[in-house]
Design a protein around this motif. Structure first.
Motif, mmCIF file in Angstrom:
data_model
loop_
_atom_site.group_PDB
_atom_site.id
_atom_site.type_symbol
_atom_site.label_atom_id
_atom_site.label_comp_id
_atom_site.label_asym_id
_atom_site.label_seq_id
_atom_site.Cartn_x
_atom_site.Cartn_y
_atom_site.Cartn_z
ATOM 1 N N ALA A 59 0.857 -1.192 0.000
ATOM 2 C CA ALA A 59 0.000 0.000 0.000
ATOM 3 C C ALA A 59 0.887 1.234 0.000
ATOM 4 C CB ALA A 59 -0.923 -0.014 1.219
ATOM 5 N N PRO A 60 1.666 1.450 -1.061
ATOM 6 C CA PRO A 60 2.627 2.561 -1.064
ATOM 7 C C PRO A 60 1.979 3.936 -0.947
ATOM 8 C CG PRO A 60 2.427 1.579 -3.253
ATOM 9 C CD PRO A 60 1.718 0.661 -2.311
ATOM 10 N N SER A 61 0.738 4.055 -1.409
ATOM 11 C CA SER A 61 0.052 5.347 -1.290
ATOM 12 C C SER A 61 -0.522 5.574 0.103
ATOM 13 C CB SER A 61 -1.060 5.451 -2.339
ATOM 14 O OG SER A 61 -2.035 4.436 -2.140
ATOM 15 N N HIS A 62 -0.395 4.581 0.971
ATOM 16 C CA HIS A 62 -0.879 4.705 2.355
ATOM 17 C C HIS A 62 0.233 4.338 3.332
ATOM 18 C CE1 HIS A 62 -5.044 5.326 1.095
ATOM 19 N NE2 HIS A 62 -4.864 4.356 0.226
ATOM 20 N N ALA A 63 1.423 4.845 3.072
ATOM 21 C CA ALA A 63 2.582 4.545 3.927
ATOM 22 C C ALA A 63 2.556 5.452 5.153
ATOM 23 C CB ALA A 63 3.868 4.731 3.128
ATOM 24 N N VAL A 64 1.611 5.195 6.043
ATOM 25 C CA VAL A 64 1.380 6.073 7.191
ATOM 26 C C VAL A 64 2.149 5.634 8.431
ATOM 27 C CG1 VAL A 64 -0.894 6.765 6.366
ATOM 28 C CG2 VAL A 64 -0.687 4.764 7.853
ATOM 29 N N GLY A 65 2.702 4.432 8.421
ATOM 30 C CA GLY A 65 3.475 3.976 9.572
ATOM 31 C C GLY A 65 4.733 4.808 9.753
ATOM 32 N N ARG A 66 5.200 4.909 10.983
ATOM 33 C CA ARG A 66 6.382 5.716 11.285
ATOM 34 C C ARG A 66 7.582 4.863 11.689
ATOM 35 N NH1 ARG A 66 2.062 7.584 13.786
ATOM 36 N NH2 ARG A 66 2.743 6.761 15.799
ATOM 37 N N ILE A 67 7.343 3.669 12.166
ATOM 38 C CA ILE A 67 8.420 2.817 12.677
ATOM 39 C C ILE A 67 8.856 1.851 11.583
ATOM 40 C CG2 ILE A 67 9.049 1.091 14.414
ATOM 41 C CD1 ILE A 67 6.881 2.347 16.228
ATOM 42 N N GLY A 68 10.091 1.986 11.126
ATOM 43 C CA GLY A 68 10.627 1.103 10.106
ATOM 44 C C GLY A 68 11.138 -0.202 10.695
ATOM 45 N N PHE A 69 11.507 -1.128 9.822
ATOM 46 C CA PHE A 69 11.942 -2.452 10.277
ATOM 47 C C PHE A 69 13.225 -2.379 11.100
ATOM 48 C CE2 PHE A 69 13.713 -6.799 9.562
ATOM 49 C CZ PHE A 69 12.668 -7.513 10.117
ATOM 50 N N ASP A 70 14.168 -1.518 10.706
ATOM 51 C CA ASP A 70 15.410 -1.385 11.466
ATOM 52 C C ASP A 70 15.133 -0.868 12.878
ATOM 53 O OD1 ASP A 70 17.758 -1.596 9.201
ATOM 54 O OD2 ASP A 70 15.925 -0.690 8.418
ATOM 55 N N GLU A 71 14.240 0.112 12.975
ATOM 56 C CA GLU A 71 13.882 0.647 14.290
ATOM 57 C C GLU A 71 13.164 -0.406 15.128
ATOM 58 O OE1 GLU A 71 11.416 4.426 16.252
ATOM 59 O OE2 GLU A 71 11.687 4.273 14.082
ATOM 60 N N TYR A 72 12.302 -1.177 14.480
ATOM 61 C CA TYR A 72 11.623 -2.272 15.179
ATOM 62 C C TYR A 72 12.635 -3.244 15.772
ATOM 63 C CZ TYR A 72 9.783 -7.048 15.353
ATOM 64 O OH TYR A 72 9.505 -8.339 15.707
ATOM 65 N N LEU A 73 13.651 -3.602 14.991
ATOM 66 C CA LEU A 73 14.658 -4.527 15.470
ATOM 67 C C LEU A 73 15.459 -3.945 16.629
ATOM 68 C CD1 LEU A 73 16.029 -6.065 12.151
ATOM 69 C CD2 LEU A 73 14.466 -7.102 13.782
ATOM 70 N N ARG A 74 15.770 -2.670 16.565
ATOM 71 C CA ARG A 74 16.481 -2.040 17.696
ATOM 72 C C ARG A 74 15.636 -2.096 18.960
ATOM 73 N NH1 ARG A 74 18.081 1.668 13.596
ATOM 74 N NH2 ARG A 74 16.424 3.136 14.173
ATOM 75 N N GLY A 75 14.338 -1.857 18.811
ATOM 76 C CA GLY A 75 13.452 -1.957 19.968
ATOM 77 C C GLY A 75 13.340 -3.357 20.495
ATOM 78 N N ALA A 76 13.304 -4.349 19.578
ATOM 79 C CA ALA A 76 13.198 -5.752 19.983
ATOM 80 C C ALA A 76 14.435 -6.195 20.771
ATOM 81 C CB ALA A 76 13.014 -6.637 18.756
ATOM 82 N N ARG A 77 15.593 -5.611 20.427
ATOM 83 C CA ARG A 77 16.815 -5.950 21.140
ATOM 84 C C ARG A 77 16.915 -5.222 22.465
ATOM 85 N NH1 ARG A 77 19.018 -5.108 15.958
ATOM 86 N NH2 ARG A 77 20.031 -3.172 16.611
ATOM 87 N N GLY A 78 15.990 -4.256 22.659
ATOM 88 C CA GLY A 78 16.005 -3.502 23.912
ATOM 89 C C GLY A 78 17.106 -2.466 23.951
#
Length: 246
Positions: free
Chosen positions: A227-246
């Motif tokens: 849904a490229p025309s609805h790219a409303v999310g703010r947290i990317g995959f790299d940021e998600y992984l940093r959060g998952a690692r704490g």
């Protein structure tokens, strides 16, 4: 404040939705097979009428790729009709269910159509895949000496907490119908994200893209899941992984 029933309320997404609704001051009923107050298996519907009594809004997060979603939706619709109080049934679906002929996607589309034809007030939100699903794909691929992934497939993962925020916004007595899709901030190849996940978790694997056959794979190759025309999310995959690692 409304009385809101959340199905799958102990699951990954449902628990996030429940927390947000509690923070907003709603009376929330948590329904799942393992919920302490409302232990209901939607596949047979026993106990559902009691859990539904007096609820104004239902947020339907319960789902399983292993089957049973159709029966669950039929039981939920029947109980909502019998209650006479439900004015909005909010359903979380997936971007591409109408263009990617994957079995699970077809089931989600059938549930959408069942809800739309139910005569109840309905709100349907489609989102792209969650970050943790992409991480699970990478972890599964990494179990082999060479990580094999479908060739040419792109994904646009989104953070589950952001989806929970949106569902909490939609959990109001007034239904909104089919609302705008919700996609993650970036479209990237699945192979790229698998590599990112492997590096982040310290695993050395060669990632090899493998062409597949079938209409579902072709649908993903065409980008039906995006849904490229609805790219409303703010947290990317790299940021998600940093959060998952704490």
């Amino acid at each position: 404040m409304s009385t809101i029933l959340v199905t799958g309320g102990t699951g990954n997404l449902g628990a996030l939705v429940v927390a947000r609704l509690w923070d907003r001051g709603h009376e929330v009923r948590v329904l799942s097979r393992h919920a302490p107050d409302h232990p209901v298996d939607l596949r047979d519907g026993r106990g559902l009428d009691a859990a539904m009594a007096g609820a104004e809004v239902v947020v339907h997060c319960a789902s399983s790729p292993r089957g049973g979603d159709g029966a669950a939706a039929r039981h939920l619709v029947g109980a909502a009709r019998r209650s006479g109080t439900v004015t909005n049934l909010v359903y979380i679906s997936i971007v591409g269910v109408d263009v990617v002929p994957l079995g699970y996607y077809r089931t989600k589309l059938a549930v959408e159509r069942l809800l739309e034809a139910s005569g109840l007030g309905v709100t349907i939100l489609r989102t792209t895949q969650f970050h943790d699903l992409v991480a699970q794909v990478a972890d599964t691929a990494a179990k082999l000496p060479v990580a094999l992934v479908p060739k040419g497939v792109r994904v646009q993962p989104i953070a589950a907490p952001e989806v929970a925020d949106r569902l909490a916004e939609l959990a109001v007595p007034r239904p909104a119908g089919r609302v705008a899709d919700m996609g993650g901030p970036q479209v990237r190849t699945l192979a790229e994200l698998v590599r990112v996940r492997l590096v982040a978790t310290g695993r050395r694997r060669r990632v090899v893209e493998v062409p597949l056959a079938g209409k579902a794979y072709a649908g993903f190759r065409r980008g039906g899941n995006l849904a490229p025309s609805h790219a409303v999310g703010r947290i990317g995959f790299d940021e998600y992984l940093r959060g998952a690692r704490g």
